[in-house]
Design an enzyme around this catalytic site. Structure first.
Site, PDB file in Angstrom:
ATOM      1  N   CYS A  82       0.848  -1.193   0.000  1.00  0.00           N
ATOM      2  CA  CYS A  82       0.000   0.000   0.000  1.00  0.00           C
ATOM      3  C   CYS A  82       0.881   1.240   0.000  1.00  0.00           C
ATOM      4  O   CYS A  82       0.612   2.232  -0.682  1.00  0.00           O
ATOM      5  CB  CYS A  82      -0.894   0.026   1.237  1.00  0.00           C
ATOM      6  SG  CYS A  82      -1.853  -1.465   1.496  1.00  0.00           S
ATOM      7  N   CYS A 120      -7.980  -2.226  -5.194  1.00  0.00           N
ATOM      8  CA  CYS A 120      -6.570  -1.847  -5.242  1.00  0.00           C
ATOM      9  C   CYS A 120      -5.687  -3.093  -5.321  1.00  0.00           C
ATOM     10  O   CYS A 120      -4.713  -3.137  -6.069  1.00  0.00           O
ATOM     11  CB  CYS A 120      -6.225  -1.035  -4.005  1.00  0.00           C
ATOM     12  SG  CYS A 120      -5.323   0.469  -4.367  1.00  0.00           S
ATOM     13  N   CYS A 183     -35.297  -2.261  10.217  1.00  0.00           N
ATOM     14  CA  CYS A 183     -34.219  -1.719  11.058  1.00  0.00           C
ATOM     15  C   CYS A 183     -34.790  -0.671  12.022  1.00  0.00           C
ATOM     16  O   CYS A 183     -34.456  -0.622  13.195  1.00  0.00           O
ATOM     17  CB  CYS A 183     -33.146  -1.055  10.202  1.00  0.00           C
ATOM     18  SG  CYS A 183     -32.515  -2.073   8.854  1.00  0.00           S
ATOM     19  N   CYS A 186     -36.418  -1.222  15.704  1.00  0.00           N
ATOM     20  CA  CYS A 186     -35.548  -1.296  16.881  1.00  0.00           C
ATOM     21  C   CYS A 186     -34.736  -0.012  17.060  1.00  0.00           C
ATOM     22  O   CYS A 186     -34.666   0.535  18.153  1.00  0.00           O
ATOM     23  CB  CYS A 186     -34.575  -2.471  16.762  1.00  0.00           C
ATOM     24  SG  CYS A 186     -35.350  -4.075  17.100  1.00  0.00           S
ATOM     25  N   HIS A 187     -34.107   0.450  15.982  1.00  0.00           N
ATOM     26  CA  HIS A 187     -33.057   1.463  16.134  1.00  0.00           C
ATOM     27  C   HIS A 187     -33.542   2.902  16.043  1.00  0.00           C
ATOM     28  O   HIS A 187     -32.768   3.822  16.319  1.00  0.00           O
ATOM     29  CB  HIS A 187     -31.935   1.181  15.136  1.00  0.00           C
ATOM     30  CG  HIS A 187     -31.307  -0.167  15.351  1.00  0.00           C
ATOM     31  ND1 HIS A 187     -30.605  -0.471  16.498  1.00  0.00           N
ATOM     32  CD2 HIS A 187     -31.309  -1.296  14.603  1.00  0.00           C
ATOM     33  CE1 HIS A 187     -30.191  -1.737  16.426  1.00  0.00           C
ATOM     34  NE2 HIS A 187     -30.610  -2.257  15.296  1.00  0.00           N
ATOM     35  N   ARG A 224     -22.494  -7.324  10.843  1.00  0.00           N
ATOM     36  CA  ARG A 224     -23.525  -6.954  11.820  1.00  0.00           C
ATOM     37  C   ARG A 224     -24.903  -6.911  11.163  1.00  0.00           C
ATOM     38  O   ARG A 224     -25.898  -7.325  11.756  1.00  0.00           O
ATOM     39  CB  ARG A 224     -23.187  -5.605  12.453  1.00  0.00           C
ATOM     40  CG  ARG A 224     -24.042  -5.286  13.673  1.00  0.00           C
ATOM     41  CD  ARG A 224     -23.696  -6.219  14.811  1.00  0.00           C
ATOM     42  NE  ARG A 224     -24.657  -6.164  15.921  1.00  0.00           N
ATOM     43  CZ  ARG A 224     -25.781  -6.879  15.974  1.00  0.00           C
ATOM     44  NH1 ARG A 224     -26.131  -7.677  14.988  1.00  0.00           N
ATOM     45  NH2 ARG A 224     -26.567  -6.791  17.024  1.00  0.00           N
ATOM     46  N   CYS A 228     -28.260  -9.012  12.288  1.00  0.00           N
ATOM     47  CA  CYS A 228     -29.561  -8.386  12.540  1.00  0.00           C
ATOM     48  C   CYS A 228     -30.635  -9.021  11.654  1.00  0.00           C
ATOM     49  O   CYS A 228     -31.722  -9.346  12.121  1.00  0.00           O
ATOM     50  CB  CYS A 228     -29.498  -6.886  12.236  1.00  0.00           C
ATOM     51  SG  CYS A 228     -29.060  -5.865  13.647  1.00  0.00           S
TER      52      CYS A 228
END
Lengths: 267, 150
Positions: A82, A120, A183, A186-187, A224, A228
């Site tokens: 890199c 890349c 989503c 809940c959030h 994640r 969920c």
């Protein structure tokens, strides 16, 4: 007369109790709260926050260090690292964590840090792409995003990114799975409420890759999302998919102004 | 409750009555914001209902509701209202509709429909074509909830 006085005293006690409760609720979360946006940090237990706060205790820092080593490790047929092109990450990568995902004109689609790294690797380094939640990918993403540590999230959602943003927003509000929840149920609607043993957070993305105590390692935001989705008994999408890229943009937008916390620590 | 809310509720009720036949779940009739008849024609068993209520892969009701009489069980959620005394506030038929499909009363609720088989988006393979609870389990949970009087 005596009775009346007692009643009044009772009313007085209630009146006094109310402001003190309100003072308690309005805790000062400093940079972890911007308006009504609250980092998952503010929903975490004090012990968990303490682990994140201490760079020596925070296990996610091991992945940041691994990424730092990879940064200067030559790989692939082109014999590049890199660093060969991007020199000092603290300089060249400093706004990446706070602004990705971005619309990449050269490929005509939205791209997050994981997918950009693999592009890349394959195109420039002539190296094999990394698996999405592999140790190397998590290390490199953690290292790159760490260069924006503390910067406010500032993703672009207009122009070419607008259709992706709209798709992400739609995903966020679409009920799914046998439990038929979006989503937002809940959030947005229940952030701050206990569901079983856990406090529901606003589902902010500014700390990813996040070290989860439950996973005993860091994981991507897309991992994640998969968790969920499965919890509401819905078929998840693949990590790195267009659907989750769009959702990532919307989730990051929801956290606009919150600081990059990579690597956050959560339960 | 605003007039608008009532109107939405009435509309949802009408669609539920129709969709019950479409989804292939045992038919039920919604009237006066309630399902008055047992889904199975049989009375529920409150003891089994308590088991289904607690089972995290079935009702998992404590994930969202507090029940004071179940203090021995850890981690009661706060997402839904506490169920203490709920059977003194609602009739059996009203509670049955809430368990079967709470969206008939509030289309934006987080509460899953526990007796609906399809019409969902991207259901995981293992759960396809199935309702969370079967008809007898709904009746059993209901019989248990009916013991929650003030």
């Amino acid at each position: 007369m005596k009775r009346k006085a007692l009643v009044l005293a009772g009313v007085g006690a209630v009146a006094l109790a109310v402001p003190s409760v309100m003072t308690f609720a309005a805790e000062d979360w400093g940079q972890y709260q911007v308006g009504d946006k609250r980092s998952g940090y503010t929903f975490a237990k004090a012990e968990t926050r303490a682990i994140q706060d201490d760079d020596f205790e925070n296990p996610g820092m091991l992945w940041v260090e691994h990424g730092e080593e990879l940064w200067e490790t030559v790989d692939g047929e082109a014999q590049k690292s890199c660093k060969s092109c991007h020199a000092d990450a603290s300089d060249t990568m400093k706004n990446v964590g706070s602004t990705y995902p971005v619309f990449a004109k050269d490929i005509g689609k939205l791209e997050n840090v994981e997918n950009r790294i693999n592009r890349c690797r394959t195109d420039n380094m002539k190296a094999k792409p990394w698996k999405y939640d592999s140790r190397n990918m998590l290390g490199m993403v953690s290292y790159v995003k760490r260069q924006s540590f503390g910067q406010p999230m500032n993703v672009k959602v207009d122009g070419d990114a607008a259709p992706w943003f709209e798709k992400g927003k739609e995903f966020y509000n679409q009920r799914r799975g046998q439990l038929d929840m979006a989503c937002k149920h809940c959030h947005v609607d229940n952030a701050g409420n206990m569901i079983r043993a856990n406090t529901l957070s606003q589902g902010q993305g500014n700390g990813f890759p996040t070290y989860r105590l439950k996973w005993q390692k860091p994981g991507s935001l897309h991992r994640r999302f998969r968790g969920c989705n499965k919890q509401v008994r819905a078929t998840p999408y693949k990590t790195g998919s267009d659907e989750y890229l769009a959702l990532e943009l919307y989730v990051m937008y929801r956290g606009q102004g919150l600081p990059v916390e990579t690597p956050a620590v959560r339960n | 409750m605003s007039i608008k809310r009532i109107a939405v509720g009435a509309f949802a009720l009408a669609t539920v009555a129709a969709s019950a036949t479409l989804t292939g779940a045992a038919e039920y009739k919604v009237e006066d914001e309630a399902i008055k008849a047992s889904l199975t024609g049989k009375a529920g068993d409150p003891d089994n209902g308590k088991k289904v209520f607690l089972n995290r892969k079935k009702g998992n009701c404590l994930a969202c509701h507090v029940v004071s009489s179940l203090k021995d069980q850890p981690f009661h959620g706060q997402v839904g209202p506490p169920l203490d005394g709920t059977a003194s506030r609602w009739s059996e038929g009203e509670l049955r509709l809430r368990i079967v499909n709470a969206k008939a009363l509030n289309e934006d609720t987080i509460m899953p429909a526990f007796y609906r088989k399809d019409g969902f988006h991207r259901v995981l393979k293992n759960f396809k074509g199935k309702s969370v609870l079967n008809a007898q389990e709904v009746e059993d949970v209901l019989a248990y909830v009916m013991t929650m009087k003030e």
